[in-house]
Design a protein around this motif. Structure first.
Motif: not given
Lengths: 316, 308
Positions: B131-153
């Motif tokens: 039931a979590v809106p897909s846009i919230i997953y986007g925020l998770l991806g922005l913070f975790v994948f695009a920012r914290i793991f920036e050297p990898v991704t």
């Protein structure tokens, strides 16, 4: 006899020379597999933890700069302006308006279709109608956005004067049709699961078919129906592309369905489309708005859990 | 007799109140039935109008050039090659991550886990995530994948987008896997273990092959949902104008990306009519891809059901 027919090597194996069970290796493999798959199962838990931590972390950063008082009571929303204002009520109002219009379409139509599919439609027709509804559910929301902005709005403009190009009315209407299959399909499952004996009992008391449906079947399926509606509400609140394309990007505090509004989701799109730098106030605002959205869906979820547990009817 | 005389006033009273009014009730029944039929067809009618409308305005822009050209500022020569390749790359990345992790979790929860706290927590969690809106997953991806793991991704890249979509459809694949495993009869497991196989050997060689068509159906449906998703990709940072298709290398994975829904969104939000027409053309292509995926899922399901 057998010795002459069988080749020597197979004869050996039949006597058990090749019987090496090596149980310890199999058990080790199993242990590793269980560990690996357990870690995989943890990924979904980690997703939730990640979502919560991400939102909390940046929301705290946000509230270090903006007072919660302004966030919850302000009546203007302009975080990108030189003189930024952060009244979340404006975005909540936009989300509320489009969702309510959408649910006014989706709940009655969804419930009536569920009743029709389960109670009135012949089995052969039902086999066609249900997949058709599932196709409607599979249409990408950006396509619904196209439909709302470029087909529904021009059509509505012909007989609603004062309708602006971006308006919450057509966004809400189309949003309703996007949510409809969720409500219809899940309610239909719940209604279909009501045992036949309840219907027969009602007929035996002299009730007509409609009286049986509204007086006996629907109350018996209540928990499933409410769960489907709550999920529909969550979908409507979190829906993004339809409202972004058709309801516009102007944060105004209004309940007039003919004018443009901005929802929480379309604000997030507006900011992320334009590459907000990390650490800027816009970037933190994203997560504060996302947190609000997440809390709303979480409350809806808990309500649904509580309701189903409290009112679920179990039939043998 | 006394009983009768006692009852008769009551009976008379009931008779006076007893007004079946069958005619009126049946009329109301018919009205209700008609309305519910109208409601059912309302959804179908809207779907038809939507499809016909898109076909009418989009068919004229479909051509070979439209498929292989890059997007452009002029709608007449614009095409969908980079977003189309972007969507296919996203699809592959998402499938590579979501399929093993989803199926593994499903197997763990259905075949190996005892009824303990961890299993219960995962279960509640999965229904919550739905039931979590897909846009919230986007925020998770922005913070975790695009920012914290920036050297990898590589930041707001193809890989970040694919991983975000993988997390989004993970619960769907887990649920599909569990349902498919549950449909495999227990006798198969018992037979395997009676022959001395370990639990995992039984699952790998007998249970999983039986459940695989069901798992595949669920996975394809989940993937077809993923490629229609727009909001999480925008939030993770899909670019709206990418002139080249991504390279097929590690560097390509870390490069900025676009996808079909993003391109459609970008074209629809422009004011010129020319872009609206090619947006409809792109929608037709996207819907055809979805149709092929859903069709193969349904084909698999039917084949599986007729085999049983």
């Amino acid at each position: 006899m057998t010795d002459s027919v069988l080749p020597q090597s197979l004869g050996d194996s039949a006597r058990g020379d090749r019987w090496k069970p090596n149980r310890s290796l199999s058990k080790l493999t199993q242990k590793l597999i269980v560990l690996l798959f357990g870690a995989f199962a943890f990924v979904s838990v980690a997703t939730t933890i990640g979502i919560v931590l991400t939102l909390i972390f940046e929301t705290i950063e946000f509230f270090l700069e903006v007072s919660p008082w302004e966030f919850f009571t302000g009546t203007r929303w302009s975080p990108t302006f030189a003189n930024p204002r952060f009244g979340i009520i404006v975005l909540l109002c936009g989300t509320f308006l489009t969702s309510v219009i959408g649910l006014l379409v989706a709940v009655p139509l969804g419930l009536l279709s569920a009743v029709c599919l389960s109670e009135y439609a012949p089995r052969s027709l039902r086999a066609w109608l249900k997949p058709a509804l599932e196709i409607l559910a599979g249409v990408p929301t950006v396509v619904f956005g196209y439909f709302a902005l470029l087909m529904v709005t021009p059509f509505l403009k012909t007989f609603i004067p004062g309708l602006s190009t971006f308006n919450s009315l057509s966004a809400g209407l189309v949003l309703g049709f996007a949510v409809l299959p969720t409500i219809a399909s899940l309610s239909e499952d719940a209604i279909f699961a009501v045992p036949l004996s309840l219907r027969q009992g009602s007929y035996a008391l002299g009730a007509t078919k409609r009286e049986t449906v509204t007086g006996v079947v629907l109350p018996a399926a209540l928990s499933g129906i409410v769960a489907s509606i709550v999920l529909g509400v969550a979908r409507a609140v979190g829906e993004t592309m339809i409202v972004t394309l058709a309801a516009g990007q102007s944060p105004t505090l209004t309940l007039d369905p003919r004018s443009a509004v901005q929802t929480m989701t379309s604000f997030i799109v507006q900011i992320t489309k334009g590459d907000a730098p990390y650490g800027s106030i816009e970037f933190k605002t994203l997560f504060a708005v996302g947190m609000t959205l997440f809390v709303i869906t979480l409350v809806l979820n808990f309500f649904s859990f509580w309701f189903v547990r409290r009112f679920q009817e179990k039939y043998e | 007799m006394t009983v009768n005389s006692e009852q008769s006033p009551q009976l008379q009273e009931t008779k006076a109140n007893f007004n079946p009014n069958l005619k009126g009730r049946y009329r109301f029944d018919r009205v209700f039935k008609t309305i519910s039929w109208i409601a059912t067809f309302a959804g179908i009618v809207v779907l038809t109008v939507l499809l016909i409308g898109i076909l009418v305005s989009g068919l004229s822009s479909l051509s070979f050039d439209f498929i292989v050209n890059p997007p452009s500022r002029k709608p007449e020569i614009a095409g969908i090659w980079p977003p189309l390749i972007g969507t296919i790359c996203l699809l592959v990345i998402t499938a590579l991550f979501a399929f093993p992790v989803g199926v593994g979790s499903g197997i763990f929860l259905e075949e190996f886990s005892e009824d303990n706290l961890f299993a219960k927590a995962v279960e509640i969690n999965i229904s919550n995530l739905a039931a979590v809106p897909s846009i919230i997953y986007g925020l998770l991806g922005l913070f975790v994948f695009a920012r914290i793991f920036e050297p990898v991704t590589g930041g707001r890249s193809l890989l970040s987008g694919g991983l975000t979509l993988a997390l989004l459809i993970l619960p769907v694949i887990i649920v599909a896997t569990r349902e498919a495993l549950r449909a495999v009869p227990d006798s198969l497991r018992l037979a395997g273990m009676a022959l001395g196989a370990t639990r995992w050997q039984t699952v790998r060689s007998h249970v999983l092959p039986q459940a695989l068509p069901g798992i595949m159906t669920g996975t394809i449906l989940a993937l077809s949902r993923a490629i229609g998703e727009t909001a999480p990709l925008i939030v993770v940072g899909a670019a709206t104008f990418v002139p080249f298709a991504p390279e097929l290398s590690i560097k390509g994975l870390q490069s900025s990306f676009t996808a079909m829904p993003i391109q459609i969104f970008s074209w629809v939000s422009r004011p010129q009519d020319g872009f609206h027409e090619i947006a409809a053309g792109a929608i037709i292509v996207l819907m055809l891809v979805l149709l092929v995926m859903n069709g193969s899922a349904i084909w698999l399901r039917n084949k599986f059901q007729s085999n049983r």
